[in-house]
Scaffold this active site. Sequence first.
Site, PDB file in Angstrom:
ATOM      1  N   GLU A  88       0.828  -1.213   0.000  1.00 53.26           N
ATOM      2  CA  GLU A  88       0.000   0.000   0.000  1.00 53.26           C
ATOM      3  C   GLU A  88       0.862   1.264   0.000  1.00 53.26           C
ATOM      4  O   GLU A  88       2.057   1.223   0.295  1.00 53.26           O
ATOM      5  CB  GLU A  88      -0.940  -0.031   1.215  1.00 53.26           C
ATOM      6  CG  GLU A  88      -1.892  -1.207   1.146  1.00 53.26           C
ATOM      7  CD  GLU A  88      -2.959  -1.202   2.228  1.00 53.26           C
ATOM      8  OE1 GLU A  88      -2.859  -0.409   3.173  1.00 53.26           O
ATOM      9  OE2 GLU A  88      -3.895  -2.016   2.103  1.00 53.26           O
ATOM     10  N   ASN A  89       0.198   2.358  -0.347  1.00 49.39           N
ATOM     11  CA  ASN A  89       0.873   3.649  -0.461  1.00 49.39           C
ATOM     12  C   ASN A  89      -0.020   4.730   0.121  1.00 49.39           C
ATOM     13  O   ASN A  89      -1.251   4.618   0.048  1.00 49.39           O
ATOM     14  CB  ASN A  89       1.148   3.916  -1.953  1.00 49.39           C
ATOM     15  CG  ASN A  89       2.067   5.102  -2.161  1.00 49.39           C
ATOM     16  OD1 ASN A  89       1.653   6.254  -2.103  1.00 49.39           O
ATOM     17  ND2 ASN A  89       3.324   4.830  -2.403  1.00 49.39           N
ATOM     18  N   ALA A  90       0.594   5.792   0.639  1.00 50.37           N
ATOM     19  CA  ALA A  90      -0.169   6.908   1.195  1.00 50.37           C
ATOM     20  C   ALA A  90      -1.089   7.527   0.138  1.00 50.37           C
ATOM     21  O   ALA A  90      -2.143   8.069   0.466  1.00 50.37           O
ATOM     22  CB  ALA A  90       0.776   7.963   1.756  1.00 50.37           C
ATOM     23  N   CYS A  97      -8.044  -8.052 -10.335  1.00 55.83           N
ATOM     24  CA  CYS A  97      -7.138  -9.205 -10.342  1.00 55.83           C
ATOM     25  C   CYS A  97      -7.710 -10.360 -11.161  1.00 55.83           C
ATOM     26  O   CYS A  97      -6.977 -11.073 -11.843  1.00 55.83           O
ATOM     27  CB  CYS A  97      -6.845  -9.652  -8.910  1.00 55.83           C
ATOM     28  SG  CYS A  97      -5.722  -8.522  -8.048  1.00 55.83           S
ATOM     29  N   TYR A 123      -3.549   6.462  -1.933  1.00 56.49           N
ATOM     30  CA  TYR A 123      -4.296   5.190  -1.913  1.00 56.49           C
ATOM     31  C   TYR A 123      -4.457   4.468  -3.253  1.00 56.49           C
ATOM     32  O   TYR A 123      -4.351   3.248  -3.305  1.00 56.49           O
ATOM     33  CB  TYR A 123      -5.679   5.397  -1.298  1.00 56.49           C
ATOM     34  CG  TYR A 123      -5.682   5.816   0.157  1.00 56.49           C
ATOM     35  CD1 TYR A 123      -4.529   5.782   0.934  1.00 56.49           C
ATOM     36  CD2 TYR A 123      -6.853   6.255   0.758  1.00 56.49           C
ATOM     37  CE1 TYR A 123      -4.539   6.188   2.264  1.00 56.49           C
ATOM     38  CE2 TYR A 123      -6.882   6.653   2.086  1.00 56.49           C
ATOM     39  CZ  TYR A 123      -5.717   6.620   2.834  1.00 56.49           C
ATOM     40  OH  TYR A 123      -5.736   7.013   4.143  1.00 56.49           O
ATOM     41  N   GLU A 168      -2.088 -10.542  -5.710  1.00 55.96           N
ATOM     42  CA  GLU A 168      -2.168 -11.427  -6.876  1.00 55.96           C
ATOM     43  C   GLU A 168      -1.438 -10.836  -8.076  1.00 55.96           C
ATOM     44  O   GLU A 168      -0.686 -11.517  -8.781  1.00 55.96           O
ATOM     45  CB  GLU A 168      -3.630 -11.668  -7.277  1.00 55.96           C
ATOM     46  CG  GLU A 168      -4.483 -12.308  -6.198  1.00 55.96           C
ATOM     47  CD  GLU A 168      -5.174 -11.282  -5.298  1.00 55.96           C
ATOM     48  OE1 GLU A 168      -4.535 -10.273  -4.925  1.00 55.96           O
ATOM     49  OE2 GLU A 168      -6.350 -11.509  -4.966  1.00 55.96           O
TER      50      GLU A 168
HETATM   51  N1  THU Z   1      -6.157  -6.638  -1.977  1.00 60.00           N
HETATM   52  C1  THU Z   1      -5.379  -7.604  -2.551  1.00 60.00           C
HETATM   53  O1  THU Z   1      -4.179  -7.683  -2.306  1.00 60.00           O
HETATM   54  N2  THU Z   1      -5.992  -8.464  -3.405  1.00 60.00           N
HETATM   55  C2  THU Z   1      -7.307  -8.438  -3.753  1.00 60.00           C
HETATM   56  O2  THU Z   1      -7.744  -9.210  -4.599  1.00 60.00           O
HETATM   57  C3  THU Z   1      -8.192  -7.464  -3.120  1.00 60.00           C
HETATM   58  C4  THU Z   1      -7.575  -6.493  -2.194  1.00 60.00           C
HETATM   59  C5  THU Z   1      -5.504  -5.674  -1.076  1.00 60.00           C
HETATM   60  C6  THU Z   1      -5.465  -4.270  -1.609  1.00 60.00           C
HETATM   61  C7  THU Z   1      -5.386  -3.464  -0.350  1.00 60.00           C
HETATM   62  O3  THU Z   1      -4.012  -3.325   0.014  1.00 60.00           O
HETATM   63  C8  THU Z   1      -6.094  -4.312   0.697  1.00 60.00           C
HETATM   64  O4  THU Z   1      -6.200  -5.607   0.146  1.00 60.00           O
HETATM   65  C9  THU Z   1      -7.475  -3.798   1.074  1.00 60.00           C
HETATM   66  O5  THU Z   1      -8.244  -3.572  -0.048  1.00 60.00           O
END
Ligand code: THU
Length: 128
Positions: A43-45, A95, A47, A54
Amino acid sequence: MYEELLQNAAEVRRNACCLYSHFAVGAALLCNDGTVYTGCNVENAAYPLCLCAERNAFGSAVADGKKKGDFKAIAIVGGNENETAASPCFPCGACRQVMAQFCGEDFEVVLTDGTYPLGELLPYSFSL
Ligand code: THU
């Protein structure tokens, strides 16, 4: 079946960078030649720049030379960062579309509650 792949996903999930959502995801992508590529969410600030586990796994595989048709299954483990992820973590729509770019409808999406064919999770996927 796929117990080891789920274990790989659970292991890489520990490296998730989820400062904002506190939702940690790990993915382990199995190729037909037996190679496994892993990814976690980052994640990043800012968003919208957050990266899914995946797609990071697919990115590593492609960077290593893997191509459409080389993929057999992906295990996904996700949940609140301080908890063991028991409930199934279904992949987001973006994804699923990326999976459809590289995999057929029989590609297996392995979750904690069972295995789903990609064709069931994303029927009528977009293609050019
Ligand atoms: N996220 C995933 O890594 N894969 C997904 O298929 C859905 C969501 C992550 C993105 C974000 O960092 C966090 O889960 C909450 O949405």
